[in-house]
Design a protein around this motif. Structure first.
Motif, mmCIF file in Angstrom:
data_model
loop_
_atom_site.group_PDB
_atom_site.id
_atom_site.type_symbol
_atom_site.label_atom_id
_atom_site.label_comp_id
_atom_site.label_asym_id
_atom_site.label_seq_id
_atom_site.Cartn_x
_atom_site.Cartn_y
_atom_site.Cartn_z
ATOM 1 N N ASN A 93 -7.866 -8.238 4.815
ATOM 2 C CA ASN A 93 -7.138 -6.979 4.912
ATOM 3 C C ASN A 93 -8.117 -5.811 5.100
ATOM 4 O OD1 ASN A 93 -5.921 -4.424 3.589
ATOM 5 N ND2 ASN A 93 -4.140 -5.738 3.951
ATOM 6 N N GLN A 94 -7.947 -5.057 6.178
ATOM 7 C CA GLN A 94 -8.891 -3.985 6.501
ATOM 8 C C GLN A 94 -8.861 -2.856 5.470
ATOM 9 O OE1 GLN A 94 -11.286 -4.215 8.741
ATOM 10 N NE2 GLN A 94 -12.011 -2.313 7.797
ATOM 11 N N GLU A 95 -7.684 -2.602 4.909
ATOM 12 C CA GLU A 95 -7.571 -1.555 3.886
ATOM 13 C C GLU A 95 -8.437 -1.883 2.682
ATOM 14 O OE1 GLU A 95 -5.756 1.995 2.220
ATOM 15 O OE2 GLU A 95 -5.538 1.142 4.223
ATOM 16 N N ASN A 96 -8.404 -3.151 2.253
ATOM 17 C CA ASN A 96 -9.235 -3.567 1.121
ATOM 18 C C ASN A 96 -10.722 -3.408 1.430
ATOM 19 O OD1 ASN A 96 -7.012 -4.293 -0.417
ATOM 20 N ND2 ASN A 96 -6.997 -6.399 0.335
ATOM 21 N N SER B 23 -12.096 -1.386 3.503
ATOM 22 C CA SER B 23 -12.409 0.032 3.567
ATOM 23 C C SER B 23 -12.628 0.607 2.169
ATOM 24 C CB SER B 23 -11.281 0.776 4.282
ATOM 25 O OG SER B 23 -11.503 2.169 4.240
ATOM 26 N N ILE B 24 -11.775 0.212 1.222
ATOM 27 C CA ILE B 24 -11.901 0.687 -0.155
ATOM 28 C C ILE B 24 -13.203 0.180 -0.772
ATOM 29 C CG2 ILE B 24 -10.922 0.453 -2.481
ATOM 30 C CD1 ILE B 24 -8.143 0.478 -1.152
ATOM 31 N N TYR C 255 0.802 -1.221 0.000
ATOM 32 C CA TYR C 255 0.000 0.000 0.000
ATOM 33 C C TYR C 255 0.841 1.279 0.000
ATOM 34 C CZ TYR C 255 -3.970 -2.997 0.751
ATOM 35 O OH TYR C 255 -4.926 -3.980 0.592
ATOM 36 N N HIS D 264 -4.913 7.952 -4.331
ATOM 37 C CA HIS D 264 -4.008 7.036 -3.629
ATOM 38 C C HIS D 264 -4.491 5.590 -3.734
ATOM 39 C CE1 HIS D 264 -3.391 11.011 -1.773
ATOM 40 N NE2 HIS D 264 -2.123 10.643 -1.764
ATOM 41 N N ASN D 265 -5.727 5.399 -4.209
ATOM 42 C CA ASN D 265 -6.259 4.083 -4.511
ATOM 43 C C ASN D 265 -7.395 4.278 -5.509
ATOM 44 O OD1 ASN D 265 -8.814 4.520 -3.016
ATOM 45 N ND2 ASN D 265 -7.464 4.462 -1.215
#
Length: 667
Positions: free
Chosen positions: A561-564, A566-567, A425, A464-465
């Motif tokens: 994965n928490q980032e995924n 969230s997206i 990331y 950023h994503n």
């Protein structure tokens, strides 16, 4: 160094090369270089018979046995072929043949020499009972289960065949299949395979036959051996095998003299590039089995056959530098930057070095003069270093230890060929690569947004994503380089329109490792919603058709994965499709059930995708390539000549757009 020591050192060197080629599938010299070394050893041994050794590489086919599979003895030994590189070699060979047979009229079978993995398959009462790799010629690995997955190999024969016999063939990977496999790897961010031959050979050693079944392998038959065969010549044997259901290449021909052999060689030396698979020469065989029996064998090869090897187009050039690319999954690919050189009609400036093992194996150093050829006539590759040109000032290449983009220390998993940057990331090329994948044509297909613009947006801190794309405004985009009002408006409009993209393409766009376009369709169809897929266990996923452990674990890892998550939550708020939307076409029929269509060319009334949807909505299936199983080809303008020729040869009906509409609208 005395003669005996010289001979022994040459034997040890060739034994090592044999081991690398047959066992490791990692040769570090070309076939041509190996043959020259072998010939030099043969000459020395011939001049000094007092040093004869039955274990010399000149007395055996070569190679050790891979222990992954059960070792099985061949009923009939698999010999290798003597090689020639000139007309003079073939003329000398014919003289040796005539010395044994006398001045008899000779006919020859000419066959293309396929570059793949040799296989011996045993048939009893018309059924396939065993398949064994070449191994060391006397015994090989039992790969029956894997071979049975190759569709061009008959499991049950047709016609009047002997009670028991062996067929010899070459397992190959056609260019189209090889390119498709590599494209799928690129789509999921993985490093592509280096060449068709090694990929085909490696496929036979996969432990899971289900994985082999996914690979578009083919088998080209070139010989039959057994007792009481119902024919007396090699050419008739090929014709009989074809009638029993084997795939025998149509290029094989009968030559009545060497002049006709030379014509065959000259033709295919030029036209081999038009073939759908790799070939590296021509095999010339005395046609009569009676004469073959009289000629017999040396300790290594049949006296009645000779392989004429084409010389690969190859050039030498200077290696100026090695750079390292970071893929969207973090995979590191070393790239050779070359002094520009002409090769096979194109200017080559760069060549993939694949991984650290390849660099170490070839001992490639910056400043070296290297030999470059096109692997499978497609991908430029460095095959060797010209050590005679190496200066004493070069240093061994030290593979990088940290990411060239973000300086994170690289990792390499056990059993993996590539190094990876784990900064998923935070590493710019990985972030940009994932967004570029997200917007690509087969994924979200965002109009007005290209790969360079993605990099521009990221480098200016606007995204950023890929979820950030849906918050972009015209006012933010306008100040960017090369951005006018219309361009900015088109970009924002294209992002908004992508909210209509169906779930299966959204799932592919997320960039889950190992989840390519086909896998995404299967998962979307099975789970229907992103939430159902998120809740799936490893066992649930593995039970889905064609989903193996590796893909299943990757899906689990992605959703853990928490980032995924969230997206995805943000994308859901923006209105992205995360569920299958049922579409009912009132005009759909079942008229095309059981029919396979191939769509080719450019159309005026429909897009290619529209045609494919119409085929599937009316019960048909869409094939990727033309084969004997294809029922119809729907052809537009600029249909490829090779496809047209193949369809014509197979007598497959060719439909225009109007013909297709008439077919589904007919009463």
């Amino acid at each position: 160094m005395d003669i005996k020591q010289n001979i022994q050192l040459r034997r040890e060197e060739l034994n090592q090369h044999n081991y690398k080629y047959y066992v490791l599938d990692k040769p570090d010299i070309t076939d041509y270089e190996f043959d020259i070394k072998l010939k030099e050893l043969q000459d020395l041994e011939h001049k000094h018979p007092e040093f004869f050794d039955e274990n010399s590489p000149t007395q055996r086919v070569g190679g050790a046995i891979t222990k992954s599979f059960k070792t099985v003895a061949h009923d009939h030994r698999m010999y290798s072929l003597d090689n020639s590189y000139s007309k003079e070699d073939l003329i000398e060979w014919e003289k040796r043949v005539q010395k044994v047979l006398g001045e008899v009229p000779l006919a020859y079978t000419c066959e293309l020499k396929y570059d793949g993995a040799s296989i011996s398959i045993t048939y009893e009462n018309g059924k396939l009972v065993r398949a064994v790799t070449r191994g060391d010629g006397f015994q090989g690995d039992d790969v029956t289960n894997n071979i049975k997955t190759i569709r061009s190999i008959p499991l049950q024969l047709n016609g009047n065949y002997p009670a028991k016999f062996d067929v010899r063939g070459e397992i190959i990977l056609p260019f189209a299949g090889f390119e498709k496999m590599n494209q799928e790897l690129i789509e999921i961010g993985e490093t592509p395979y280096s060449n068709p031959r090694n990929t085909a050979s490696g496929s036979l050693k996969l432990k899971e036959s289900a994985e082999v079944a996914k690979r578009p392998l083919d088998c080209l038959l070139y010989f039959l051996i057994g007792n009481e065969l119902p024919f007396s010549t090699q050419y008739d044997g090929l014709e009989s095998a074809r009638s029993w259901g084997f795939k025998v290449p149509k290029e094989a021909t009968l030559a009545n003299n060497l002049d006709e052999v030379f014509e065959f060689i000259a033709y295919w030396d030029i036209h081999r590039h038009e073939l759908p698979y790799e070939t590296d020469g021509v095999v010339v065989k005395v046609n009569s089995f009676q004469y073959q029996d009289e000629l017999g064998y040396t300790a290594k090869s049949p006296r009645w056959a000779m392989a004429y090897k084409f010389k690969s187009e190859q050039v030498s050039t200077k290696l100026n530098s090695i750079s390292y690319q970071v893929g969207r999954t973090g995979a590191i690919t070393p790239v050779a930057n070359l002094e520009p050189v002409q090769l096979a009609g194109t200017i080559v400036k760069r060549a993939s070095l694949h991984n650290a093992d390849q660099i170490e194996k070839l001992d490639i150093r910056v400043g070296d003069t290297v030999f470059v050829e096109k692997g499978g006539e497609i991908i430029p590759k460095i095959i060797a270093v010209d050590l005679s040109q190496r200066s004493g000032r070069t240093n061994p290449t030290l593979y990088i230890t940290h990411c060239p983009e973000c300086s994170t220390e690289l990792v390499r998993g056990e059993g993996e060929a590539n190094h990876y940057c784990p900064n998923f990331y935070g590493c710019p090329p990985q972030i940009i690569g994932r967004i570029q994948h997200f917007i690509s044509r087969k994924a979200m297909d965002i109009e007005g947004l290209g790969g360079e613009t993605v990099a521009l947006l990221f480098n200016n801190g606007l995204v950023h994503n890929y979820a950030d794309l849906y918050e972009l405004t015209v006012e933010q985009i306008l100040p960017l380089e090369r951005m006018a009002q219309k361009s900015a408006e088109n970009l924002v409009k294209g992002v908004a329109e992508s909210k209509n993209i169906p779930f299966e393409r959204v799932l592919y766009a997320l960039g889950i490792r190992f989840v390519g376009e086909t896998v995404a369709k299967k998962l979307a169809k099975h789970y229907r919603t992103i939430e159902a897929l998120r809740q799936a266990t490893l066992i649930d996923l593995v039970l889905v058709d064609e989903i193996g452990d590796r893909i299943a674990q990757s899906v689990i890892d992605f959703f853990e994965n928490q980032e995924n998550n969230s997206i995805i939550a943000r994308l859901e708020l923006y209105g992205i499709q995360f569920a299958i939307i049922e579409k009912v076409n009132p005009n759909a029929t079942d008229k095309l059930v059981g029919k396979i269509f191939v769509v080719s060319g450019v159309f005026t009334k429909f897009s290619r995708d529209d045609l494919k949807v119409a085929i599937e909505e009316n019960g048909g299936k869409v094939g990727s390539s033309i084969s004997s199983k294809t029922d119809y080809v729907v052809a537009g303008d600029n249909m490829g000549p090779a496809k047209l020729e193949k369809a014509t040869k197979l007598n497959i009906p060719i439909l225009s757009e109007d013909d297709f509409m008439s077919l589904i609208n007919a009463n």
